[in-house]
Design a protein around this motif. Structure first.
Motif, PDB file in Angstrom:
ATOM      1  N   ARG A 100       0.722  -1.207  -0.031  1.00 43.91           N
ATOM      2  CA  ARG A 100      -0.052   0.086  -0.024  1.00 43.91           C
ATOM      3  C   ARG A 100       0.817   1.337  -0.094  1.00 43.91           C
ATOM      4  O   ARG A 100       1.912   1.244   0.504  1.00 43.91           O
ATOM      5  CB  ARG A 100      -0.799  -0.065   1.253  1.00 43.91           C
ATOM      6  CG  ARG A 100      -1.957  -0.978   1.333  1.00 43.91           C
ATOM      7  CD  ARG A 100      -2.920  -0.826   2.762  1.00 43.91           C
ATOM      8  NE  ARG A 100      -3.793  -1.872   2.891  1.00 43.91           N
ATOM      9  CZ  ARG A 100      -3.495  -3.129   3.582  1.00 43.91           C
ATOM     10  NH1 ARG A 100      -2.160  -3.364   4.192  1.00 43.91           N
ATOM     11  NH2 ARG A 100      -4.223  -4.166   3.684  1.00 43.91           N
ATOM     12  N   TRP A 133     -13.428   4.887  -6.542  1.00 45.18           N
ATOM     13  CA  TRP A 133     -13.404   4.128  -4.811  1.00 45.18           C
ATOM     14  C   TRP A 133     -14.767   4.581  -4.320  1.00 45.18           C
ATOM     15  O   TRP A 133     -15.275   5.538  -4.635  1.00 45.18           O
ATOM     16  CB  TRP A 133     -12.156   4.957  -4.243  1.00 45.18           C
ATOM     17  CG  TRP A 133     -12.031   6.077  -4.065  1.00 45.18           C
ATOM     18  CD1 TRP A 133     -12.716   7.048  -3.196  1.00 45.18           C
ATOM     19  CD2 TRP A 133     -11.724   7.266  -5.143  1.00 45.18           C
ATOM     20  NE1 TRP A 133     -12.723   8.287  -3.386  1.00 45.18           N
ATOM     21  CE2 TRP A 133     -11.932   8.586  -4.415  1.00 45.18           C
ATOM     22  CE3 TRP A 133     -10.845   7.066  -6.053  1.00 45.18           C
ATOM     23  CZ2 TRP A 133     -11.498   9.710  -4.907  1.00 45.18           C
ATOM     24  CZ3 TRP A 133     -10.388   8.541  -6.863  1.00 45.18           C
ATOM     25  CH2 TRP A 133     -10.654   9.525  -6.167  1.00 45.18           C
ATOM     26  N   ASP A 147      -9.866   4.124   0.362  1.00 44.42           N
ATOM     27  CA  ASP A 147      -9.345   3.069  -0.547  1.00 44.42           C
ATOM     28  C   ASP A 147      -8.342   3.893  -1.356  1.00 44.42           C
ATOM     29  O   ASP A 147      -7.482   3.134  -2.145  1.00 44.42           O
ATOM     30  CB  ASP A 147     -10.764   2.577  -1.418  1.00 44.42           C
ATOM     31  CG  ASP A 147     -11.642   1.860  -0.548  1.00 44.42           C
ATOM     32  OD1 ASP A 147     -11.212   1.368   0.614  1.00 44.42           O
ATOM     33  OD2 ASP A 147     -12.878   1.765  -0.909  1.00 44.42           O
ATOM     34  N   TYR A 148      -8.747   5.025  -1.969  1.00 40.71           N
ATOM     35  CA  TYR A 148      -7.712   5.960  -2.630  1.00 40.71           C
ATOM     36  C   TYR A 148      -6.549   6.144  -2.050  1.00 40.71           C
ATOM     37  O   TYR A 148      -5.471   5.662  -2.835  1.00 40.71           O
ATOM     38  CB  TYR A 148      -8.488   7.149  -2.914  1.00 40.71           C
ATOM     39  CG  TYR A 148      -7.594   8.237  -3.791  1.00 40.71           C
ATOM     40  CD1 TYR A 148      -7.492   8.233  -5.039  1.00 40.71           C
ATOM     41  CD2 TYR A 148      -6.943   9.112  -2.917  1.00 40.71           C
ATOM     42  CE1 TYR A 148      -6.732   8.997  -5.640  1.00 40.71           C
ATOM     43  CE2 TYR A 148      -5.882  10.103  -3.505  1.00 40.71           C
ATOM     44  CZ  TYR A 148      -6.053  10.092  -4.939  1.00 40.71           C
ATOM     45  OH  TYR A 148      -5.063  10.793  -5.594  1.00 40.71           O
ATOM     46  N   TYR A 188      -4.036   2.927  -2.223  1.00 44.11           N
ATOM     47  CA  TYR A 188      -3.713   2.272  -3.131  1.00 44.11           C
ATOM     48  C   TYR A 188      -3.221   3.136  -4.324  1.00 44.11           C
ATOM     49  O   TYR A 188      -3.233   2.706  -5.424  1.00 44.11           O
ATOM     50  CB  TYR A 188      -4.817   1.346  -3.634  1.00 44.11           C
ATOM     51  CG  TYR A 188      -4.778   0.195  -2.939  1.00 44.11           C
ATOM     52  CD1 TYR A 188      -4.125  -1.008  -3.167  1.00 44.11           C
ATOM     53  CD2 TYR A 188      -5.737   0.137  -1.755  1.00 44.11           C
ATOM     54  CE1 TYR A 188      -4.231  -2.258  -2.316  1.00 44.11           C
ATOM     55  CE2 TYR A 188      -5.560  -1.171  -0.815  1.00 44.11           C
ATOM     56  CZ  TYR A 188      -4.995  -2.149  -1.280  1.00 44.11           C
ATOM     57  OH  TYR A 188      -4.670  -3.223  -0.498  1.00 44.11           O
ATOM     58  N   TYR A 225      -8.039   0.502  -6.138  1.00 42.85           N
ATOM     59  CA  TYR A 225      -8.502   1.074  -5.042  1.00 42.85           C
ATOM     60  C   TYR A 225      -9.366   0.254  -4.145  1.00 42.85           C
ATOM     61  O   TYR A 225     -10.071  -0.372  -4.672  1.00 42.85           O
ATOM     62  CB  TYR A 225      -9.204   2.512  -5.354  1.00 42.85           C
ATOM     63  CG  TYR A 225      -8.477   3.396  -6.378  1.00 42.85           C
ATOM     64  CD1 TYR A 225      -7.436   4.102  -5.729  1.00 42.85           C
ATOM     65  CD2 TYR A 225      -8.881   3.790  -7.476  1.00 42.85           C
ATOM     66  CE1 TYR A 225      -6.595   4.728  -6.269  1.00 42.85           C
ATOM     67  CE2 TYR A 225      -8.138   4.941  -8.012  1.00 42.85           C
ATOM     68  CZ  TYR A 225      -7.058   5.377  -7.707  1.00 42.85           C
ATOM     69  OH  TYR A 225      -6.228   6.214  -8.372  1.00 42.85           O
ATOM     70  N   GLY A 226      -8.965   0.045  -2.822  1.00 42.76           N
ATOM     71  CA  GLY A 226      -9.635  -0.734  -1.936  1.00 42.76           C
ATOM     72  C   GLY A 226      -9.297  -2.198  -2.292  1.00 42.76           C
ATOM     73  O   GLY A 226     -10.148  -3.331  -1.957  1.00 42.76           O
TER      74      GLY A 226
END
Length: 427
Positions: free
Chosen positions: A34, A63, A68-69, A72, A128-129
């Motif tokens: 990450r 996302w 999440d954004y 990642y 994302y996520g």
């Protein structure tokens, strides 16, 4: 800048602690790394952590939650950097654990690549996520392609076949798009100076003439020969641009200092984009070396005595004086990026650590640049509680709704710190 040489006994222990941080806090279930976590909890940001914060919004965003954004956004960069770092560690120490971690990271990259093929062959998304998205950037490709190239000498035959197939299809993707692909719905022609290394790497590992032809085509374009791959301007051009442009911000008036914003991360991303050309003996070697030197000479000026990278400075064209910004200045900005709508006394460990890795790598090609000394200075200063994306230097630079920006532990910073350290041990 007066450089203090590192306390070398401290750094091996720090390297072990940083690697444990990556393993315990940043590696996800797929083996990907990450790009951020919460510095306070030493854990990934969670859904809801950013409720009420001043966050940029996008129509059709990829996302569900900003957590999440941020976790990642740079997954390809961090995973590629960590793979290369673990290979450097293995080369320096022979420790099988380092090779096992490199191999696991390679499997994570393969998982992400395979997931992305649902969009298009050669697509490589920002997941994302941990889920498929339609967003990419050339940066993510650059670090992953170089990591695959680094991994090939250590790969078993099946892995080597996967590496070569991924390299060729990822490069073909960009060739098909003529290096244009939207960024969050906005049309974007990515800088062409980033891509000769793509074509050359695919040529080296496939022998297919289409890639050699594309390399030669790119090398005939002024956008490639006359511009840097990241940042695009040399130091002299940065100053000339600041001097010649009309006032652009509310605090700029005729005859007043002009704002300069540099990001030393661009030296690392630019160097990594050019590295396949140097490593695999591409034509026009002196051109690539001039670009590397220009990026290094521009961005080394932005490394502060505390090892962080400065964010912004004011330049007085009449006197040539350059002084770091020490007050909060608001800028006009696109609504989507409103949390970047200001500058202040803000530095970055992420940008510094990435510059450190560039400095180590560049000295192998430019022995007189002093890159290893510069890298050691940065590595010594960036201790475990300082690997921030942004550093609020006096605790007053972010408004309340942006307080979260003070607590972002950077996956780019820690993976590049490790990459820098282990490359120092092998070169």
């Amino acid at each position: 800048m007066s450089i203090v040489l590192p306390q070398r006994a401290v750094l091996p222990q720090r390297a072990a602690e940083f690697e444990a941080e990556v393993e315990n806090c940043l590696v996800d279930a797929r083996g990907l790394v990450r790009s951020a976590m919460d510095m306070r909890s030493r854990a990934p940001f969670q859904p809801g952590d950013f409720d009420g914060c001043n966050i940029h919004e996008y129509p059709g965003r990829s996302w569900d939650d900003f957590a999440d954004y941020i976790g990642y956004e740079n997954v390809g960069m961090c995973s590629g950097a960590y793979l290369s770092a673990m290979l450097c560690k293995y080369d320096a120490t022979g420790e099988e654990q380092a090779l096992a971690r490199a191999r696991r990271t390679f499997r994570g990259i393969c998982w992400l690549y395979n997931l992305s093929q649902a969009v298009e062959e050669g697509f490589y998304c920002k997941c994302y996520g941990g889920r498929l998205s339609h967003e990419i950037s050339s940066d993510q490709y650059i670090y992953t392609l170089n990591a695959l190239d680094d991994f090939l000498p250590h790969a078993i035959p099946e892995e080597a076949d996967q590496c070569r197939a991924m390299i060729t299809q990822m490069v073909r993707f960009w060739m098909r798009k003529n290096y244009a692909y939207p960024y969050f719905g906005q049309p974007l022609q990515w800088p062409l100076a980033r891509f000769p290394g793509f074509a050359w790497l695919a040529w080296v590992h496939s022998g297919e003439v289409e890639f050699r032809d594309e390399f030669e085509r790119l090398c005939r374009l002024p956008a490639v020969t006359e511009r840097l791959p990241y940042g695009e301007l040399t130091w002299d051009e940065v100053l000339a641009d600041a001097q010649s442009r009309p006032p652009a911000f509310p605090f700029e008036v005729a005859g007043a200092p002009r704002l300069i914003r540099l990001n030393p991360e661009t030296t690392e991303s630019g160097f990594v984009s050019l590295l396949p050309l140097l490593k695999h003996d591409a034509p026009h070697r002196q051109l690539w070396l001039r670009k590397v030197e220009a990026m290094y000479e521009r961005d080394r000026r932005w490394i502060a005595d505390d090892g962080n990278a400065m964010g912004a400075a004011l330049y007085e064209p009449a006197t040539g004086r350059i002084e770091e910004v020490r007050q909060l200045l608001h800028l006009p900005t696109h609504d989507h990026w409103r949390y970047f709508g200001f500058v202040g006394w803000i530095r970055s460990a992420m940008h510094a650590a990435m510059f450190a890795r560039a400095a180590v790598g560049i000295e192998a090609w430019l022995p007189e640049c002093g890159g290893r000394e510069m890298a050691r200075h940065i590595l010594e200063k960036l201790s475990g509680d300082r690997l921030f994306w942004f550093v609020d230097m006096d605790g007053r630079q972010f408004p309340d709704e942006l307080a979260w920006m003070r607590h972002v532990y950077s996956g780019d910073a820690v993976t590049h710190w490790l990459w820098s350290w282990w490359q120092l041990q092998t070169s």
